[in-house]
Design an enzyme around this catalytic site. Structure first.
Site, short mmCIF file in Angstrom:
data_model
loop_
_atom_site.label_atom_id
_atom_site.label_comp_id
_atom_site.label_asym_id
_atom_site.label_seq_id
_atom_site.Cartn_x
_atom_site.Cartn_y
_atom_site.Cartn_z
N THR A 143 -1.56 -9.21 2.68
CA THR A 143 -0.61 -8.74 1.69
C THR A 143 0.83 -8.86 2.17
O THR A 143 1.11 -8.77 3.37
CB THR A 143 -0.89 -7.26 1.35
OG1 THR A 143 0.17 -6.74 0.55
CG2 THR A 143 -0.98 -6.42 2.62
N TYR A 203 -1.26 1.19 3.49
CA TYR A 203 -1.92 -0.03 3.00
C TYR A 203 -1.46 -1.23 3.82
O TYR A 203 -2.28 -2.00 4.34
CB TYR A 203 -1.60 -0.23 1.52
CG TYR A 203 -2.01 -1.59 1.00
CD1 TYR A 203 -3.33 -2.01 1.07
CD2 TYR A 203 -1.07 -2.46 0.44
CE1 TYR A 203 -3.71 -3.27 0.59
CE2 TYR A 203 -1.43 -3.69 -0.04
CZ TYR A 203 -2.76 -4.10 0.04
OH TYR A 203 -3.12 -5.34 -0.42
#
Length: 330
Positions: free
Chosen positions: A118, A142
Protein backbone atom coordinates in the site's frame (compact mmCIF):
# COMPACT_ATOMS: atom_id res chain seq x y z
CA UNK A 1 2.64 -25.02 -12.36
CA UNK A 2 -0.23 -23.30 -10.55
CA UNK A 3 -0.78 -19.94 -8.84
CA UNK A 4 -2.26 -19.63 -5.34
CA UNK A 5 -4.29 -16.42 -4.89
CA UNK A 6 -5.04 -15.64 -1.24
CA UNK A 7 -8.06 -13.41 -0.83
CA UNK A 8 -9.10 -14.44 -4.34
CA UNK A 9 -12.80 -14.23 -3.45
CA UNK A 10 -12.44 -10.56 -2.54
CA UNK A 11 -12.32 -7.36 -4.56
CA UNK A 12 -8.80 -7.12 -5.93
CA UNK A 13 -7.99 -10.82 -5.62
CA UNK A 14 -10.97 -11.82 -7.76
CA UNK A 15 -9.78 -9.47 -10.50
CA UNK A 16 -6.34 -11.09 -10.34
CA UNK A 17 -7.99 -14.47 -10.90
CA UNK A 18 -9.83 -13.06 -13.93
CA UNK A 19 -6.63 -11.52 -15.30
CA UNK A 20 -4.83 -14.85 -15.02
CA UNK A 21 -7.65 -16.75 -16.70
CA UNK A 22 -7.96 -14.15 -19.47
CA UNK A 23 -4.22 -14.53 -20.13
CA UNK A 24 -4.49 -18.30 -20.47
CA UNK A 25 -3.40 -19.40 -16.99
CA UNK A 26 -5.69 -22.36 -16.35
CA UNK A 27 -4.09 -23.49 -13.08
CA UNK A 28 -5.33 -21.04 -10.48
CA UNK A 29 -6.27 -21.88 -6.88
CA UNK A 30 -8.00 -19.49 -4.43
CA UNK A 31 -7.52 -19.56 -0.65
CA UNK A 32 -10.02 -17.35 1.19
CA UNK A 33 -11.75 -17.49 4.57
CA UNK A 34 -14.79 -15.68 3.04
CA UNK A 35 -14.85 -13.17 5.91
CA UNK A 36 -15.09 -10.34 3.37
CA UNK A 37 -15.04 -12.30 0.12
CA UNK A 38 -17.77 -14.23 -1.69
CA UNK A 39 -17.67 -17.76 -3.06
CA UNK A 40 -19.70 -16.65 -6.08
CA UNK A 41 -16.86 -14.25 -7.01
CA UNK A 42 -14.61 -17.24 -7.78
CA UNK A 43 -15.05 -18.20 -11.45
CA UNK A 44 -16.29 -21.63 -12.40
CA UNK A 45 -13.43 -24.09 -12.78
CA UNK A 46 -11.18 -22.32 -10.24
CA UNK A 47 -10.59 -24.43 -7.14
CA UNK A 48 -11.64 -22.61 -3.93
CA UNK A 49 -10.09 -23.60 -0.60
CA UNK A 50 -11.98 -22.07 2.32
CA UNK A 51 -9.61 -21.39 5.19
CA UNK A 52 -7.18 -19.10 6.97
CA UNK A 53 -3.90 -18.10 5.33
CA UNK A 54 -2.20 -18.68 8.70
CA UNK A 55 -3.29 -22.34 8.76
CA UNK A 56 0.11 -23.68 7.78
CA UNK A 57 -0.97 -27.30 7.42
CA UNK A 58 -3.74 -26.24 5.04
CA UNK A 59 -1.37 -24.04 3.04
CA UNK A 60 1.21 -26.81 2.69
CA UNK A 61 -1.41 -29.39 1.64
CA UNK A 62 -2.90 -27.01 -0.92
CA UNK A 63 0.48 -26.15 -2.45
CA UNK A 64 1.58 -29.75 -2.73
CA UNK A 65 -1.75 -31.03 -4.02
CA UNK A 66 -1.96 -28.43 -6.80
CA UNK A 67 1.79 -28.16 -7.56
CA UNK A 68 1.83 -24.43 -6.85
CA UNK A 69 5.01 -22.48 -7.58
CA UNK A 70 3.75 -18.89 -7.18
CA UNK A 71 1.80 -17.05 -4.50
CA UNK A 72 -0.20 -13.83 -4.96
CA UNK A 73 -1.11 -12.63 -1.47
CA UNK A 74 -4.11 -10.29 -1.26
CA UNK A 75 -5.79 -11.40 1.98
CA UNK A 76 -5.58 -8.50 4.45
CA UNK A 77 -7.34 -5.94 6.61
CA UNK A 78 -7.41 -2.62 4.76
CA UNK A 79 -9.42 0.10 6.56
CA UNK A 80 -7.15 2.84 7.90
CA UNK A 81 -9.45 4.20 10.66
CA UNK A 82 -10.13 0.64 11.87
CA UNK A 83 -6.39 0.08 12.12
CA UNK A 84 -6.12 3.08 14.43
CA UNK A 85 -8.82 1.71 16.76
CA UNK A 86 -7.70 -1.94 16.48
CA UNK A 87 -3.93 -1.94 15.88
CA UNK A 88 -3.35 -5.41 17.32
CA UNK A 89 -5.99 -6.86 15.03
CA UNK A 90 -4.19 -5.33 12.05
CA UNK A 91 -0.76 -6.57 13.13
CA UNK A 92 -2.28 -10.03 13.49
CA UNK A 93 -4.17 -10.02 10.19
CA UNK A 94 -1.57 -8.28 8.05
CA UNK A 95 1.78 -9.12 9.64
CA UNK A 96 1.61 -12.21 11.83
CA UNK A 97 -0.53 -14.14 9.36
CA UNK A 98 1.65 -13.08 6.43
CA UNK A 99 4.69 -14.43 8.27
CA UNK A 100 2.96 -17.79 8.81
CA UNK A 101 1.83 -17.91 5.18
CA UNK A 102 5.28 -17.15 3.75
CA UNK A 103 6.95 -19.71 5.99
CA UNK A 104 4.53 -22.45 4.96
CA UNK A 105 4.44 -21.53 1.28
CA UNK A 106 8.18 -21.28 0.74
CA UNK A 107 8.77 -24.40 2.79
CA UNK A 108 6.34 -26.26 0.54
CA UNK A 109 8.10 -25.18 -2.65
CA UNK A 110 6.75 -21.78 -3.70
CA UNK A 111 9.49 -19.91 -5.56
CA UNK A 112 7.76 -16.63 -6.41
CA UNK A 113 5.71 -14.26 -4.21
CA UNK A 114 3.63 -11.23 -5.22
CA UNK A 115 2.64 -9.13 -2.23
CA UNK A 116 -0.23 -6.66 -2.05
CA UNK A 117 1.13 -3.60 -0.25
CA UNK A 118 0.00 0.00 0.00
CA UNK A 119 0.92 3.63 -0.49
CA UNK A 120 0.25 3.99 3.24
CA UNK A 121 3.87 2.88 3.81
CA UNK A 122 4.91 6.40 2.72
CA UNK A 123 2.95 8.23 5.41
CA UNK A 124 2.94 11.98 4.73
CA UNK A 125 5.31 12.31 1.76
CA UNK A 126 7.09 15.64 1.40
CA UNK A 127 6.41 15.84 -2.32
CA UNK A 128 4.27 14.23 -5.01
CA UNK A 129 4.45 12.19 -7.10
CA UNK A 130 5.86 9.72 -4.57
CA UNK A 131 8.82 7.63 -5.72
CA UNK A 132 9.67 4.20 -4.36
CA UNK A 133 13.01 5.55 -3.15
CA UNK A 134 11.63 8.12 -0.67
CA UNK A 135 11.84 7.46 3.10
CA UNK A 136 9.15 5.15 4.45
CA UNK A 137 7.27 6.60 7.41
CA UNK A 138 3.73 5.20 7.76
CA UNK A 139 1.47 7.20 10.06
CA UNK A 140 -1.12 4.52 10.88
CA UNK A 141 -1.06 0.85 11.96
CA UNK A 142 -2.36 -0.28 8.58
CA UNK A 143 0.67 1.17 6.80
CA UNK A 144 3.04 -0.11 9.48
CA UNK A 145 1.58 -3.62 9.34
CA UNK A 146 2.13 -3.72 5.58
CA UNK A 147 5.65 -2.29 5.79
CA UNK A 148 6.62 -4.90 8.36
CA UNK A 149 5.41 -7.57 5.94
CA UNK A 150 7.47 -6.03 3.13
CA UNK A 151 10.56 -6.25 5.34
CA UNK A 152 9.84 -9.85 6.29
CA UNK A 153 9.43 -10.89 2.67
CA UNK A 154 12.66 -9.18 1.63
CA UNK A 155 14.63 -10.72 4.49
CA UNK A 156 13.17 -14.18 3.92
CA UNK A 157 13.86 -14.00 0.19
CA UNK A 158 17.51 -13.10 0.85
CA UNK A 159 17.87 -16.07 3.18
CA UNK A 160 15.75 -18.65 1.35
CA UNK A 161 16.26 -17.83 -2.30
CA UNK A 162 12.76 -17.09 -3.60
CA UNK A 163 11.94 -13.99 -5.65
CA UNK A 164 9.17 -11.47 -5.03
CA UNK A 165 7.40 -8.38 -6.30
CA UNK A 166 5.86 -5.93 -3.84
CA UNK A 167 3.19 -3.71 -5.37
CA UNK A 168 2.24 -0.59 -3.42
CA UNK A 169 -1.34 0.31 -4.32
CA UNK A 170 -2.72 3.78 -4.34
CA UNK A 171 -6.58 4.05 -4.33
CA UNK A 172 -8.23 1.13 -6.13
CA UNK A 173 -11.60 1.69 -7.79
CA UNK A 174 -13.91 0.56 -10.57
CA UNK A 175 -14.94 -2.92 -11.67
CA UNK A 176 -14.28 -5.54 -14.31
CA UNK A 177 -15.26 -4.01 -17.68
CA UNK A 178 -17.10 -7.24 -18.57
CA UNK A 179 -19.17 -7.05 -15.39
CA UNK A 180 -17.79 -10.23 -13.85
CA UNK A 181 -16.55 -8.77 -10.55
CA UNK A 182 -16.38 -5.58 -8.53
CA UNK A 183 -16.31 -4.17 -5.01
CA UNK A 184 -19.06 -6.23 -3.36
CA UNK A 185 -18.73 -5.63 0.39
CA UNK A 186 -21.80 -3.63 1.50
CA UNK A 187 -19.84 -1.77 4.18
CA UNK A 188 -16.76 -0.97 2.09
CA UNK A 189 -15.11 2.39 2.77
CA UNK A 190 -13.62 3.11 -0.69
CA UNK A 191 -14.68 6.63 -1.70
CA UNK A 192 -15.99 5.81 -5.18
CA UNK A 193 -17.88 2.77 -3.86
CA UNK A 194 -19.52 4.84 -1.11
CA UNK A 195 -20.31 7.72 -3.47
CA UNK A 196 -21.99 5.43 -6.00
CA UNK A 197 -24.05 3.87 -3.20
CA UNK A 198 -25.16 7.37 -2.18
CA UNK A 199 -26.03 8.21 -5.79
CA UNK A 200 -28.18 5.07 -6.05
CA UNK A 201 -29.97 5.74 -2.79
CA UNK A 202 -28.33 2.97 -0.78
CA UNK A 203 -26.78 5.43 1.66
CA UNK A 204 -28.42 8.50 3.13
CA UNK A 205 -25.44 10.67 2.33
CA UNK A 206 -21.71 10.76 1.69
CA UNK A 207 -19.42 11.97 4.46
CA UNK A 208 -16.31 13.95 3.48
CA UNK A 209 -13.68 13.80 6.18
CA UNK A 210 -11.86 17.12 6.26
CA UNK A 211 -11.78 20.11 3.95
CA UNK A 212 -8.94 21.92 5.70
CA UNK A 213 -6.00 19.99 4.23
CA UNK A 214 -3.20 21.84 2.37
CA UNK A 215 -4.66 20.91 -1.04
CA UNK A 216 -6.32 23.08 -3.71
CA UNK A 217 -9.87 22.56 -2.40
CA UNK A 218 -9.00 21.45 1.14
CA UNK A 219 -10.02 17.80 0.71
CA UNK A 220 -7.63 14.86 0.50
CA UNK A 221 -5.93 14.22 -2.83
CA UNK A 222 -5.57 10.64 -4.08
CA UNK A 223 -4.41 8.67 -7.12
CA UNK A 224 -7.23 6.33 -8.28
CA UNK A 225 -6.21 3.17 -10.16
CA UNK A 226 -8.76 1.01 -11.94
CA UNK A 227 -8.88 -2.52 -10.54
CA UNK A 228 -8.41 -4.39 -13.84
CA UNK A 229 -5.34 -2.30 -14.64
CA UNK A 230 -4.04 -3.19 -11.18
CA UNK A 231 -4.68 -6.89 -11.75
CA UNK A 232 -2.82 -6.69 -15.05
CA UNK A 233 0.17 -5.29 -13.17
CA UNK A 234 0.12 -8.37 -10.94
CA UNK A 235 -0.09 -10.68 -13.92
CA UNK A 236 2.90 -8.99 -15.52
CA UNK A 237 4.77 -9.24 -12.21
CA UNK A 238 4.15 -12.99 -12.19
CA UNK A 239 5.44 -13.32 -15.75
CA UNK A 240 8.49 -11.28 -14.78
CA UNK A 241 9.35 -13.56 -11.86
CA UNK A 242 8.69 -16.81 -13.70
CA UNK A 243 10.96 -15.70 -16.53
CA UNK A 244 13.85 -15.20 -14.08
CA UNK A 245 13.37 -11.53 -13.25
CA UNK A 246 14.80 -9.97 -10.11
CA UNK A 247 12.80 -9.00 -7.04
CA UNK A 248 11.14 -5.58 -7.29
CA UNK A 249 9.18 -3.04 -5.24
CA UNK A 250 6.90 -0.77 -7.29
CA UNK A 251 4.05 1.70 -7.03
CA UNK A 252 0.70 1.03 -8.69
CA UNK A 253 -1.13 4.19 -9.71
CA UNK A 254 -1.58 6.57 -12.61
CA UNK A 255 0.52 9.51 -11.41
CA UNK A 256 -2.51 11.80 -11.31
CA UNK A 257 -4.42 12.97 -8.25
CA UNK A 258 -8.07 13.86 -7.70
CA UNK A 259 -9.48 15.44 -4.56
CA UNK A 260 -12.38 13.93 -2.65
CA UNK A 261 -14.61 16.82 -3.72
CA UNK A 262 -13.59 16.37 -7.36
CA UNK A 263 -14.51 12.68 -7.20
CA UNK A 264 -17.88 13.55 -5.65
CA UNK A 265 -18.62 15.94 -8.50
CA UNK A 266 -17.73 13.30 -11.12
CA UNK A 267 -20.00 10.73 -9.45
CA UNK A 268 -22.85 13.28 -9.36
CA UNK A 269 -22.33 14.16 -13.01
CA UNK A 270 -22.08 10.57 -14.28
CA UNK A 271 -25.02 9.33 -12.18
CA UNK A 272 -27.16 12.41 -12.69
CA UNK A 273 -27.97 12.44 -8.96
CA UNK A 274 -27.24 15.36 -6.62
CA UNK A 275 -26.92 13.29 -3.44
CA UNK A 276 -26.38 14.73 0.03
CA UNK A 277 -22.78 15.41 1.14
CA UNK A 278 -21.85 16.12 4.76
CA UNK A 279 -18.54 17.75 5.71
CA UNK A 280 -17.02 16.05 8.77
CA UNK A 281 -13.82 16.49 10.78
CA UNK A 282 -10.63 14.81 9.61
CA UNK A 283 -10.17 11.13 10.35
CA UNK A 284 -7.03 10.05 12.20
CA UNK A 285 -4.37 8.53 9.97
CA UNK A 286 -5.33 10.19 6.67
CA UNK A 287 -2.44 11.90 4.81
CA UNK A 288 -3.27 15.03 2.83
CA UNK A 289 -2.15 13.76 -0.57
CA UNK A 290 -0.84 10.58 -2.17
CA UNK A 291 0.00 10.44 -5.87
CA UNK A 292 2.14 7.68 -7.36
CA UNK A 293 5.39 7.98 -9.23
CA UNK A 294 4.88 5.31 -11.90
CA UNK A 295 7.99 5.31 -14.09
CA UNK A 296 9.41 2.20 -12.42
CA UNK A 297 6.47 -0.12 -13.06
CA UNK A 298 6.10 1.06 -16.64
CA UNK A 299 9.80 0.53 -17.36
CA UNK A 300 10.27 -2.71 -15.40
CA UNK A 301 7.11 -4.55 -16.46
CA UNK A 302 6.06 -2.70 -19.61
CA UNK A 303 2.74 -2.00 -17.87
CA UNK A 304 0.36 0.25 -19.80
CA UNK A 305 -2.98 1.09 -18.17
CA UNK A 306 -6.12 0.81 -20.27
CA UNK A 307 -8.71 2.49 -18.03
CA UNK A 308 -7.00 5.69 -16.88
CA UNK A 309 -10.12 7.83 -16.88
CA UNK A 310 -12.10 8.81 -13.78
CA UNK A 311 -15.48 8.95 -15.55
CA UNK A 312 -14.91 5.44 -16.93
CA UNK A 313 -14.01 4.16 -13.46
CA UNK A 314 -17.13 5.75 -11.95
CA UNK A 315 -19.32 4.37 -14.74
CA UNK A 316 -17.99 0.86 -14.03
CA UNK A 317 -18.60 1.27 -10.29
CA UNK A 318 -22.17 2.43 -10.87
CA UNK A 319 -22.86 -0.50 -13.20
CA UNK A 320 -21.50 -2.95 -10.63
CA UNK A 321 -23.68 -1.46 -7.86
CA UNK A 322 -26.70 -1.92 -10.12
CA UNK A 323 -25.64 -5.52 -10.77
CA UNK A 324 -25.35 -6.19 -7.02
CA UNK A 325 -28.79 -4.76 -6.39
CA UNK A 326 -30.32 -7.07 -9.00
CA UNK A 327 -28.36 -10.02 -7.63
CA UNK A 328 -29.55 -9.34 -4.08
CA UNK A 329 -33.18 -9.20 -5.22
CA UNK A 330 -33.01 -12.70 -6.73
Amino acid sequence: MAVLVTGGAGYIGSHMVLALLDAGHDKVVVLDDLSTGFDWAVPEGVHLVVGDVADQDLVVRTIREHEIDALAHFAAKIVVPDSVSDPLGYYLGNTVKTRALIEAAVGAGVRHVIFSSTAAVYGEPEAVPVLESVPLNPINPYGRSKLMSEWMIADAAAALGFTYVVLRYFNVAGADPKGRSGQSSPNATHLIKVATQAALGRRERLDVYGTDYPTPDGSCLRDYIQVTDLADAHRLALDHLRSGGESLVMNCGYGQGYSVLEVVEVVKRVSGVDFDVRICPRRPGDPAQLVAGVDKIRESLGWEPRFNDLETIVTQALAWEDHLAKRNRT
